[in-house]
Write a protein that holds these residues in place. Structure first.
Motif, mmCIF file in Angstrom:
data_model
loop_
_atom_site.group_PDB
_atom_site.id
_atom_site.type_symbol
_atom_site.label_atom_id
_atom_site.label_comp_id
_atom_site.label_asym_id
_atom_site.label_seq_id
_atom_site.Cartn_x
_atom_site.Cartn_y
_atom_site.Cartn_z
ATOM 1 N N ARG A 9 12.799 21.652 3.764
ATOM 2 C CA ARG A 9 13.860 22.659 3.692
ATOM 3 C C ARG A 9 14.077 23.119 2.258
ATOM 4 N NH1 ARG A 9 18.546 20.346 7.866
ATOM 5 N NH2 ARG A 9 17.293 20.528 9.763
ATOM 6 N N TRP A 10 14.042 22.172 1.324
ATOM 7 C CA TRP A 10 14.183 22.546 -0.080
ATOM 8 C C TRP A 10 13.022 23.430 -0.527
ATOM 9 C CZ3 TRP A 10 17.775 22.639 -3.702
ATOM 10 C CH2 TRP A 10 18.926 21.868 -3.531
ATOM 11 N N ALA A 11 11.813 23.089 -0.099
ATOM 12 C CA ALA A 11 10.636 23.880 -0.473
ATOM 13 C C ALA A 11 10.732 25.298 0.082
ATOM 14 C CB ALA A 11 9.365 23.196 0.033
ATOM 15 N N ILE A 12 11.151 25.403 1.339
ATOM 16 C CA ILE A 12 11.307 26.720 1.956
ATOM 17 C C ILE A 12 12.408 27.509 1.255
ATOM 18 C CG2 ILE A 12 11.993 27.922 4.058
ATOM 19 C CD1 ILE A 12 10.626 25.678 5.636
ATOM 20 N N GLY A 13 13.512 26.829 0.936
ATOM 21 C CA GLY A 13 14.606 27.489 0.233
ATOM 22 C C GLY A 13 14.171 28.028 -1.127
ATOM 23 N N ILE A 14 13.397 27.227 -1.863
ATOM 24 C CA ILE A 14 12.893 27.674 -3.168
ATOM 25 C C ILE A 14 11.953 28.861 -2.992
ATOM 26 C CG2 ILE A 14 11.427 27.011 -5.115
ATOM 27 C CD1 ILE A 14 12.582 24.169 -4.812
ATOM 28 N N PHE A 20 13.131 36.613 -3.059
ATOM 29 C CA PHE A 20 14.195 37.594 -3.310
ATOM 30 C C PHE A 20 14.297 37.945 -4.795
ATOM 31 C CE2 PHE A 20 15.876 36.084 0.874
ATOM 32 C CZ PHE A 20 15.779 37.310 1.506
ATOM 33 N N ILE A 21 13.947 37.023 -5.675
ATOM 34 C CA ILE A 21 13.914 37.339 -7.103
ATOM 35 C C ILE A 21 12.860 38.408 -7.381
ATOM 36 C CG2 ILE A 21 13.270 36.434 -9.379
ATOM 37 C CD1 ILE A 21 14.611 33.795 -8.557
ATOM 38 N N VAL A 22 11.689 38.260 -6.761
ATOM 39 C CA VAL A 22 10.630 39.258 -6.930
ATOM 40 C C VAL A 22 11.061 40.605 -6.355
ATOM 41 C CG1 VAL A 22 8.269 39.888 -6.283
ATOM 42 C CG2 VAL A 22 8.785 37.548 -6.995
ATOM 43 N N PRO A 67 11.296 36.895 5.043
ATOM 44 C CA PRO A 67 12.087 35.675 5.281
ATOM 45 C C PRO A 67 12.924 35.746 6.552
ATOM 46 C CG PRO A 67 12.283 36.370 2.986
ATOM 47 C CD PRO A 67 11.622 37.489 3.733
ATOM 48 N N PHE A 68 13.448 36.932 6.856
ATOM 49 C CA PHE A 68 14.289 37.085 8.042
ATOM 50 C C PHE A 68 13.489 36.939 9.337
ATOM 51 C CE2 PHE A 68 16.490 39.399 4.653
ATOM 52 C CZ PHE A 68 17.741 38.812 4.724
ATOM 53 N N GLN A 69 12.189 37.268 9.281
ATOM 54 C CA GLN A 69 11.363 37.137 10.479
ATOM 55 C C GLN A 69 11.087 35.686 10.846
ATOM 56 O OE1 GLN A 69 12.202 40.050 11.406
ATOM 57 N NE2 GLN A 69 10.251 40.348 12.453
ATOM 58 N N PHE A 70 11.304 34.787 9.896
ATOM 59 C CA PHE A 70 11.118 33.360 10.177
ATOM 60 C C PHE A 70 12.448 32.632 10.351
ATOM 61 C CE2 PHE A 70 7.064 34.566 8.434
ATOM 62 C CZ PHE A 70 6.167 33.803 9.173
ATOM 63 N N TRP A 71 13.518 33.382 10.418
ATOM 64 C CA TRP A 71 14.843 32.813 10.611
ATOM 65 C C TRP A 71 15.049 32.613 12.109
ATOM 66 C CZ3 TRP A 71 19.986 35.618 8.882
ATOM 67 C CH2 TRP A 71 21.060 34.724 9.025
ATOM 68 N N SER A 72 14.960 31.367 12.574
ATOM 69 C CA SER A 72 14.987 31.082 14.010
ATOM 70 C C SER A 72 16.303 31.509 14.661
ATOM 71 C CB SER A 72 14.745 29.587 14.258
ATOM 72 O OG SER A 72 15.720 28.807 13.589
#
Length: 207
Positions: A9-14, A20-22, A67-72
């Protein structure tokens, strides 16, 4: 297992944070002249503005959507929104991929760098088109697998910006740019395949 889940979860969050920074960083093209926003690409912006800005816009939107497409939770509670975002994602990659191939074929960075980015553009289009085809056929399991592959290629925009400063500082910009044309996406694609194989083995073990 719980520790592993926390790390994942931390890895995905990073990863999504970097994404989003890019995306925010890419918005500089809307406010700054090209000589300030991306001086190394000024020849593309002047000679091929349609391709250059098409690629910037298409890739930025695709990166913002993925990222939103992988938001279950979004998929289960807002399926219609998930589908509309999927359409936006597909159109953005069509624009960003075609214009990216055009830029790769006309780059002044050399044939090796151009080949790397052109290959990325072609694979990006093919993989995403197949993911959309599978969604339309209601083969959701296969659609998700191909979306993982598509996302890995979309995230080349993130890994490029992570690797390039390091490569440029250690090898010089020209050599670093040639290498990053391949390094920004090949490891991503290999990792996606490893992840898919790992999930497949886990599913078989559970069954």
């Amino acid at each position: 297992m719980q520790t592993l889940d926390i790390r994942v979860r931390w890895a995905i969050g990073i990863l999504w944070g970097l994404t989003f920074i890019v995306v925010l960083f890419s918005l500089r093209f809307a406010f700054l002249a090209i000589e300030y926003a991306q001086p190394t690409m000024i020849y593309h912006a002047l000679d091929r503005p349609l391709a250059f800005y098409g690629h910037v816009a298409g890739a930025t939107v695709a990166l913002a959507v993925v990222p939103f497409q992988f938001w279950s939770r979004l998929r289960t509670r807002k399926l219609a929104l998930h589908r509309w975002l999927g359409r936006l994602y597909g159109v953005s990659i069509l624009i960003g991929g075609l214009s990216g191939i055009w830029l790769a074929l006309t780059t002044e960075a050399g044939q090796l760098a151009g080949a790397g980015f052109a290959t990325l553009g072609v694979l990006w289009l093919i993989v995403t088109a197949n993911a959309i085809r599978l969604a339309l056929q209601r083969d959701i399991a296969a659609h998700r697998r191909w979306m993982i592959r598509s996302a890995a290629l979309t995230l080349a925009a993130v890994t490029l910006r992570v690797y390039l400063p390091i490569l440029a500082a250690t090898m010089g910009f020209e050599t670093g740019y040639t290498l990053v044309a391949w390094l920004c996406w090949v490891p991503n694609a290999l990792f996606a395949e490893w992840l898919l194989r790992r999930q497949s083995r886990r599913n078989v073990a559970v069954a």
